[in-house]
Scaffold this motif. Structure first.
Motif, PDB file in Angstrom:
ATOM      1  N   MET A  83       0.834  -1.177   0.000  1.00  0.00           N
ATOM      2  CA  MET A  83       0.000   0.000   0.000  1.00  0.00           C
ATOM      3  C   MET A  83       0.883   1.247   0.000  1.00  0.00           C
ATOM      4  O   MET A  83       1.799   1.378   0.802  1.00  0.00           O
ATOM      5  CB  MET A  83      -0.888  -0.017   1.253  1.00  0.00           C
ATOM      6  CG  MET A  83      -1.842   1.133   1.325  1.00  0.00           C
ATOM      7  SD  MET A  83      -2.990   0.841   2.687  1.00  0.00           S
ATOM      8  CE  MET A  83      -2.961   2.434   3.425  1.00  0.00           C
ATOM      9  N   ALA A  84       0.615   2.157  -0.906  1.00  0.00           N
ATOM     10  CA  ALA A  84       1.400   3.387  -1.021  1.00  0.00           C
ATOM     11  C   ALA A  84       1.150   4.285   0.181  1.00  0.00           C
ATOM     12  O   ALA A  84       0.043   4.355   0.713  1.00  0.00           O
ATOM     13  CB  ALA A  84       1.031   4.112  -2.303  1.00  0.00           C
ATOM     14  N   ARG A  85       2.209   4.963   0.591  1.00  0.00           N
ATOM     15  CA  ARG A  85       2.102   5.815   1.766  1.00  0.00           C
ATOM     16  C   ARG A  85       3.092   6.971   1.673  1.00  0.00           C
ATOM     17  O   ARG A  85       4.170   6.846   1.116  1.00  0.00           O
ATOM     18  CB  ARG A  85       2.404   4.974   2.997  1.00  0.00           C
ATOM     19  CG  ARG A  85       2.083   5.655   4.300  1.00  0.00           C
ATOM     20  CD  ARG A  85       2.141   4.674   5.434  1.00  0.00           C
ATOM     21  NE  ARG A  85       1.621   5.321   6.626  1.00  0.00           N
ATOM     22  CZ  ARG A  85       1.775   4.847   7.824  1.00  0.00           C
ATOM     23  NH1 ARG A  85       2.402   3.714   8.015  1.00  0.00           N
ATOM     24  NH2 ARG A  85       1.292   5.479   8.871  1.00  0.00           N
ATOM     25  N   THR A  86       2.707   8.076   2.265  1.00  0.00           N
ATOM     26  CA  THR A  86       3.537   9.274   2.322  1.00  0.00           C
ATOM     27  C   THR A  86       4.187   9.371   3.695  1.00  0.00           C
ATOM     28  O   THR A  86       3.595   8.973   4.691  1.00  0.00           O
ATOM     29  CB  THR A  86       2.661  10.521   2.076  1.00  0.00           C
ATOM     30  OG1 THR A  86       2.121  10.465   0.758  1.00  0.00           O
ATOM     31  CG2 THR A  86       3.450  11.801   2.231  1.00  0.00           C
ATOM     32  N   ALA A  87       5.389   9.945   3.727  1.00  0.00           N
ATOM     33  CA  ALA A  87       6.047  10.301   4.987  1.00  0.00           C
ATOM     34  C   ALA A  87       6.584  11.719   4.852  1.00  0.00           C
ATOM     35  O   ALA A  87       7.007  12.136   3.772  1.00  0.00           O
ATOM     36  CB  ALA A  87       7.191   9.345   5.309  1.00  0.00           C
ATOM     37  N   VAL A  88       6.554  12.448   5.949  1.00  0.00           N
ATOM     38  CA  VAL A  88       7.154  13.777   6.007  1.00  0.00           C
ATOM     39  C   VAL A  88       8.527  13.621   6.635  1.00  0.00           C
ATOM     40  O   VAL A  88       8.670  13.005   7.694  1.00  0.00           O
ATOM     41  CB  VAL A  88       6.286  14.755   6.836  1.00  0.00           C
ATOM     42  CG1 VAL A  88       7.022  16.062   7.092  1.00  0.00           C
ATOM     43  CG2 VAL A  88       4.960  15.010   6.125  1.00  0.00           C
ATOM     44  N   ILE A  89       9.541  14.184   5.973  1.00  0.00           N
ATOM     45  CA  ILE A  89      10.906  14.133   6.479  1.00  0.00           C
ATOM     46  C   ILE A  89      11.329  15.557   6.839  1.00  0.00           C
ATOM     47  O   ILE A  89      11.324  16.449   5.989  1.00  0.00           O
ATOM     48  CB  ILE A  89      11.894  13.561   5.435  1.00  0.00           C
ATOM     49  CG1 ILE A  89      11.382  12.266   4.812  1.00  0.00           C
ATOM     50  CG2 ILE A  89      13.279  13.410   6.070  1.00  0.00           C
ATOM     51  CD1 ILE A  89      11.379  11.068   5.711  1.00  0.00           C
ATOM     52  N   VAL A  90      11.697  15.754   8.088  1.00  0.00           N
ATOM     53  CA  VAL A  90      12.170  17.053   8.582  1.00  0.00           C
ATOM     54  C   VAL A  90      13.690  16.978   8.632  1.00  0.00           C
ATOM     55  O   VAL A  90      14.259  16.221   9.421  1.00  0.00           O
ATOM     56  CB  VAL A  90      11.601  17.362   9.982  1.00  0.00           C
ATOM     57  CG1 VAL A  90      12.061  18.742  10.451  1.00  0.00           C
ATOM     58  CG2 VAL A  90      10.076  17.259   9.982  1.00  0.00           C
ATOM     59  N   ILE A  91      14.338  17.773   7.791  1.00  0.00           N
ATOM     60  CA  ILE A  91      15.786  17.682   7.625  1.00  0.00           C
ATOM     61  C   ILE A  91      16.504  18.785   8.411  1.00  0.00           C
ATOM     62  O   ILE A  91      16.307  19.974   8.146  1.00  0.00           O
ATOM     63  CB  ILE A  91      16.177  17.762   6.137  1.00  0.00           C
ATOM     64  CG1 ILE A  91      15.480  16.657   5.339  1.00  0.00           C
ATOM     65  CG2 ILE A  91      17.703  17.692   5.972  1.00  0.00           C
ATOM     66  CD1 ILE A  91      15.641  16.769   3.834  1.00  0.00           C
ATOM     67  N   ASP A  92      17.312  18.391   9.373  1.00  0.00           N
ATOM     68  CA  ASP A  92      18.263  19.258  10.087  1.00  0.00           C
ATOM     69  C   ASP A  92      17.654  20.484  10.773  1.00  0.00           C
ATOM     70  O   ASP A  92      18.361  21.469  11.004  1.00  0.00           O
ATOM     71  CB  ASP A  92      19.388  19.715   9.143  1.00  0.00           C
ATOM     72  CG  ASP A  92      20.315  18.583   8.770  1.00  0.00           C
ATOM     73  OD1 ASP A  92      20.399  17.601   9.536  1.00  0.00           O
ATOM     74  OD2 ASP A  92      20.963  18.673   7.717  1.00  0.00           O
ATOM     75  N   MET A  93      16.398  20.435  11.137  1.00  0.00           N
ATOM     76  CA  MET A  93      15.785  21.584  11.813  1.00  0.00           C
ATOM     77  C   MET A  93      16.048  21.590  13.318  1.00  0.00           C
ATOM     78  O   MET A  93      15.824  22.590  13.979  1.00  0.00           O
ATOM     79  CB  MET A  93      14.283  21.648  11.541  1.00  0.00           C
ATOM     80  CG  MET A  93      13.938  22.014  10.108  1.00  0.00           C
ATOM     81  SD  MET A  93      14.557  23.618   9.556  1.00  0.00           S
ATOM     82  CE  MET A  93      13.504  24.754  10.465  1.00  0.00           C
ATOM     83  N   ILE A  94      16.516  20.484  13.854  1.00  0.00           N
ATOM     84  CA  ILE A  94      16.909  20.450  15.261  1.00  0.00           C
ATOM     85  C   ILE A  94      18.374  20.889  15.272  1.00  0.00           C
ATOM     86  O   ILE A  94      19.278  20.107  14.999  1.00  0.00           O
ATOM     87  CB  ILE A  94      16.733  19.040  15.867  1.00  0.00           C
ATOM     88  CG1 ILE A  94      15.330  18.507  15.590  1.00  0.00           C
ATOM     89  CG2 ILE A  94      17.060  19.055  17.356  1.00  0.00           C
ATOM     90  CD1 ILE A  94      14.195  19.359  16.129  1.00  0.00           C
ATOM     91  N   ASN A  95      18.586  22.163  15.556  1.00  0.00           N
ATOM     92  CA  ASN A  95      19.854  22.787  15.232  1.00  0.00           C
ATOM     93  C   ASN A  95      20.225  23.855  16.251  1.00  0.00           C
ATOM     94  O   ASN A  95      19.349  24.595  16.711  1.00  0.00           O
ATOM     95  CB  ASN A  95      19.702  23.420  13.843  1.00  0.00           C
ATOM     96  CG  ASN A  95      20.994  23.625  13.122  1.00  0.00           C
ATOM     97  OD1 ASN A  95      21.903  24.256  13.642  1.00  0.00           O
ATOM     98  ND2 ASN A  95      21.069  23.109  11.906  1.00  0.00           N
ATOM     99  N   THR A  96      21.492  23.950  16.568  1.00  0.00           N
ATOM    100  CA  THR A  96      21.977  25.019  17.462  1.00  0.00           C
ATOM    101  C   THR A  96      22.378  26.256  16.671  1.00  0.00           C
ATOM    102  O   THR A  96      22.594  27.312  17.251  1.00  0.00           O
ATOM    103  CB  THR A  96      23.206  24.548  18.262  1.00  0.00           C
ATOM    104  OG1 THR A  96      24.246  24.222  17.344  1.00  0.00           O
ATOM    105  CG2 THR A  96      22.871  23.375  19.162  1.00  0.00           C
TER     106      THR A  96
END
Length: 178
Positions: free
Chosen positions: A1-14
């Motif tokens: 079954m096809a599915r979407t995922a959201v990827i949050v890239i490098d936003m946890i950052n100092t």
């Protein structure tokens, strides 16, 4: 079954790096759209995966990365989009979210065939991750208001490359459909 995922890239950052002063205004502008995207994903029960740099701290894990960023001078950019209990987290050491990480395996386990990429930096980690997703036959969507850049001209070029060369869907967060 096809599915979407959201990827949050490098936003946890100092934001303790050489290009931080150039990145911060764009990151500040992107945070509301990223928060909106996270809310939408969670509402639609879409998996949210944080793929974050380990900043060269080879003993670090996601909790330590989040705590360090929240204790830093730009916690106001991290607090609104920090991972919740359902979020998944992949620690990365290089630009692509796929390079030497278990992300490909995780996406297979989740049945994911479409990625919505958000985060930073558009002309670096987002671009390289989109290319790596494309060569893995994953569909890519990038909401242009939910990505941050160091150089605006390179960001626009990167978005055009993703759209033209990788068949990525480039839109704004309000136009997203899950």
């Amino acid at each position: 079954m096809a599915r979407t995922a959201v990827i949050v890239i490098d936003m946890i950052n100092t934001y303790d790096h050489d290009d931080a002063d150039l990145l911060l205004p764009s990151a500040r502008a992107a945070v509301p759209a990223v928060v909106s995207l996270l809310d939408l994903a969670r509402w639609h029960d879409v998996p949210v995966i944080y793929a974050n740099d380990n900043f060269g701290q080879w003993r670090s894990h996601h909790g330590e990365i989040v705590e360090t960023a929240l204790a830093g001078p730009h916690a106001d950019l991290v607090q609104p989009l920090k991972p919740d209990e359902e979020s998944l987290f992949v620690v990365k050491a290089r630009h692509s979210i796929f390079y030497e990480t278990p992300l490909g395996y995780l996406l297979g386990q989740l049945g994911v065939d479409r990625l919505i990429l958000c985060g930073q930096v558009t002309e670096q980690c987002v671009l390289y991750s989109a290319l790596d997703a494309h060569i893995r036959h994953l569909k890519v969507t990038v909401p242009r208001d939910a990505v941050a850049h160091i150089h605006a001209d390179l960001s626009e070029a990167a978005l055009r490359m993703m759209e033209r060369n990788m068949a990525a869907e480039i839109l704004v967060t309000d136009e997203l459909r899950f």
